[in-house]
Write a protein that holds these residues in place. Structure first.
Motif: not given
Length: 65
Positions: A41-54
């Motif tokens: 879940l934490k890893k998915r959350k970090l991927r979402l954060k990266d995608e938002i920033q992109l």
């Protein structure tokens, strides 16, 4: 686009990020022993954060000063 007018995709990503944040906090508060699912879940959350920033970075023009 600026942060005041997020696209539908950006809104969906932010909503999912908030949901994951709440789920992680709830599991941590409940003392969930399933560390593997919590890590996922934490890893998915970090991927979402990266995608938002992109998405946000793509909206800012490259201006050389």
């Amino acid at each position: 686009m600026n942060d005041d007018q997020p696209t539908a995709r950006l809104q969906a990503l932010r909503a999912e990020h908030r949901i994951l944040d709440a789920e992680i906090a709830a599991r941590a508060a409940a003392g969930d022993d399933d560390m593997l699912s919590l890590a996922r879940l934490k890893k998915r959350k970090l991927r979402l954060k990266d995608e938002i920033q992109l998405l946000l970075d793509a909206c800012v023009p490259d201006i050389i000063a």
